[in-house]
Design a protein around this motif. Structure first.
Motif: not given
Lengths: 263, 321
Positions: B34-51
């Motif tokens: 949502r607007p105003g939210e800081v949302y973390g994407l956590l995961g090990p290397n190669g988990a698919g976050k950057t993708t």
């Protein structure tokens, strides 16, 4: 700390249209010229030295060179300068972005991607034109050439540099591995120098290779350039403009497709 | 829908799958920011976050699924995606030939800002991140951490509705890291949806409103840091520093699970077993197998380890089967 980043400022309306394109093109040209700021004087100087050096070198082939041959070689050097900057240098600079990992950022900028390609044409012109002019001036001074520069040199340079840059640009973006790009562009420049009738007339080539060159852009680039630089050295300039025009449109279309596609 | 009717700036990913060949780098990811939210994407290397974030900004196209921001379809309209989203990639920025303040202003103008405003904001960012010393320094002469901060300022001096930050704190010194987190928080307060990609769980725990844990391309958990930690309520973490060169001691029955990173063994135990755990740790020290120990409440890191089988350090991890 009181200061901080802005409140959200992204537009409610998505920018588009000619005004947005033009503004983006100006910004991206500023970016690309700024990025090369430290390298640019050196790159331009090298192009001038290469162009001028080739022009001087022509006289070393023989001290009894006919004027027509010197004219052919000197104007050929000018053409090769434009082609190699477009075909070799721009892919190498794109490859540098890929190697340095900065490619994603450049590609995430909120500008039409065609403006990034257009900015490259501008940058390549800045790099290539001094070398081309130096080659011609030095050749003219050294050999007292009967150069007759006409206004048609402008479309000739434009078509040549746009086509060469767009082909190089498309290569650089389409091929994932920078080293493969560099190998291919090196091969292409070798083939152009050796097997395209730029520095020599097509009659000097085996018949099939001369015929093949009629369907490739390089010979026609040389013809239109000579048409703008000399009087009576080349004929059928209109056909060459036509073929090169088709190549220009096709290369721009392919480059636009390549930069617009996503894996 | 016309642009004028846009009033819901919620970011939505629905069933996003991205395959490279047969390999699913993202597998049916659904989430909302949502607007105003800081949302973390956590995961090990190669988990698919950057993708995942590369698909948001239009650098990659999903194999299936949708990505929308309000009424904008970010997959179908990558031009809109790039205008609406700012992106700080994990890699360094191409700023070697630019002075810090110049490149911030130029990027701000490329992002659509007017010259006067972006120059003023660049100055404010330089002050807020305490990098005034390097205001007129060429990028090539900046350290990795300062370059990172300049990169952050570049993409946020005129921020998009969604701001994607891929490992923004990499190489940044601890003091400026705090300033950076403050600014990330302010982006959210200013109304942006902030997508924060990180594998630094401890930092994220303090700074994000909600987070998702991604492992092997799948979203395996989502919630506030507190709600995720509540799954570990009643548990404690026993940290043992094993004498270098010694094998991991055999775990007693009260240890739920354990991991080893270097000589550091982290074991999860029930609160009720605290006394047993202390006794066991002291015994190991007496036998010369461990050098020291610590018992503490579980953190998000423990939840993360349990779910992903990785520590956030992601090196030399020994995870029991």
């Amino acid at each position: 700390m009181t200061a901080g980043p802005a409140a959200v400022t992204a537009p409610i309306t998505i920018r588009s249209g000619a005004g947005h394109w033009l503004r983006s093109y100006v910004m991206m040209t500023r970016w690309e010229l700024g990025s090369l700021r430290m390298l640019l004087p050196l790159v331009v100087a090298i192009q001038v030295v290469i162009g001028g050096g080739f022009a001087v070198g022509v006289g070393l082939l023989s001290d009894q060179m006919p004027t027509r041959a010197v004219l052919y070689l000197s104007t050929g050097v000018a053409v090769v300068t434009l082609i190699t900057v477009g075909l070799v240098m721009s892919p190498q600079l794109v490859a540098n972005h890929k190697t340095a990992g900065t490619y994603d950022f450049m590609w995430s900028l909120p500008v039409p991607r065609t403006t990034q390609a257009a900015a490259w044409v501008t940058v390549n012109s800045v790099i290539a034109l001094p070398g081309m002019v130096a080659a011609l001036l030095i050749a003219n001074w050294r050999y007292d050439l009967p150069l007759q520069v006409s206004v048609s040199i402008l479309p000739a340079v434009l078509l040549t540099i746009v086509t060469a840059t767009m082909v190089g640009y498309a290569f650089a973006h389409a091929i994932r591995k920078p080293m493969i790009t560099q190998l291919i562009t090196t091969l292409v420049s070798f083939v152009i120098l050796g097997f395209a009738p730029i520095n020599f007339p097509p009659e000097n080539l085996p018949g099939w290779l001369a015929d093949l060159n009629l369907y490739l852009p390089f010979y026609h680039m040389a013809v239109v350039m000579r048409g703008g630089l000399t009087e009576g050295l080349v004929t059928d300039v209109g056909i060459s403009y036509l073929v090169l025009g088709v190549y220009t449109v096709a290369s721009v279309a392919v480059a636009a497709w390549v930069v617009g596609r996503r894996d | 829908m016309t642009n004028a009717t846009v009033n819901d700036w919620t970011f939505r990913a629905e069933g996003v799958t991205k395959k490279f060949g047969e390999f699913p780098a993202n597998d049916g990811i659904t989430l909302q920011v949502r607007p105003g939210e800081v949302y973390g994407l956590l995961g090990p290397n190669g988990a698919g976050k950057t993708t995942l974030v590369k698909q948001v900004i239009g650098l990659l196209k999903p194999t299936s699924g949708s990505l929308t921001l309000g009424s904008y379809d970010l997959v179908e309209d990558p031009d809109a995606a790039r205008q609406l989203c700012s992106y700080l990639p994990q890699a360094q920025m191409p700023i070697d030939s630019f002075k810090a303040h110049q490149v911030m202003a130029l990027t701000g103008m490329i992002r659509g800002g007017d010259p006067e405003t972006v120059r003023r904001r660049s100055g404010e960012m330089i002050e807020a991140l305490d990098i005034g010393e390097w205001r007129d320094t060429l990028g090539a002469k900046l350290s990795g951490g300062i370059k990172r901060l300049v990169g952050f300022a570049m993409v946020t001096v005129w921020p998009g509705r969604v701001v994607i930050l891929d490992e923004p704190t990499n190489d940044v010194d601890p003091r400026r890291r705090r300033l950076l987190w403050e600014q990330i928080r302010r982006l959210g307060d200013g109304g942006a949806s902030v997508f924060l990609v990180t594998h630094n769980v401890l930092e994220a725990e303090k700074s994000v409103d909600r987070l998702a844990i991604i492992s092997e391309g799948r979203l395996i958990a989502e919630g506030t840091p507190s709600s995720l930690k509540s799954q570990d309520r009643g548990r404690m973490r026993l940290q043992l520093m094993v004498v270098p060169g010694r094998a991991t001691p055999e775990m007693p029955a009260f240890v739920h699970d354990h991991t080893r990173v270097g000589n550091n063994v982290m074991a999860t135990i029930g609160e009720v077993d605290s006394a047993h755990a202390i006794g066991w740790a002291q015994e190991l020290m007496g036998l010369g197998e461990a050098e020291e120990y610590a018992l503490a409440a579980t953190t998000l890191e423990d939840v993360y380890i349990r779910m992903t089988g990785h520590t956030s350090e992601e090196v030399g991890v020994e995870v029991p089967a």
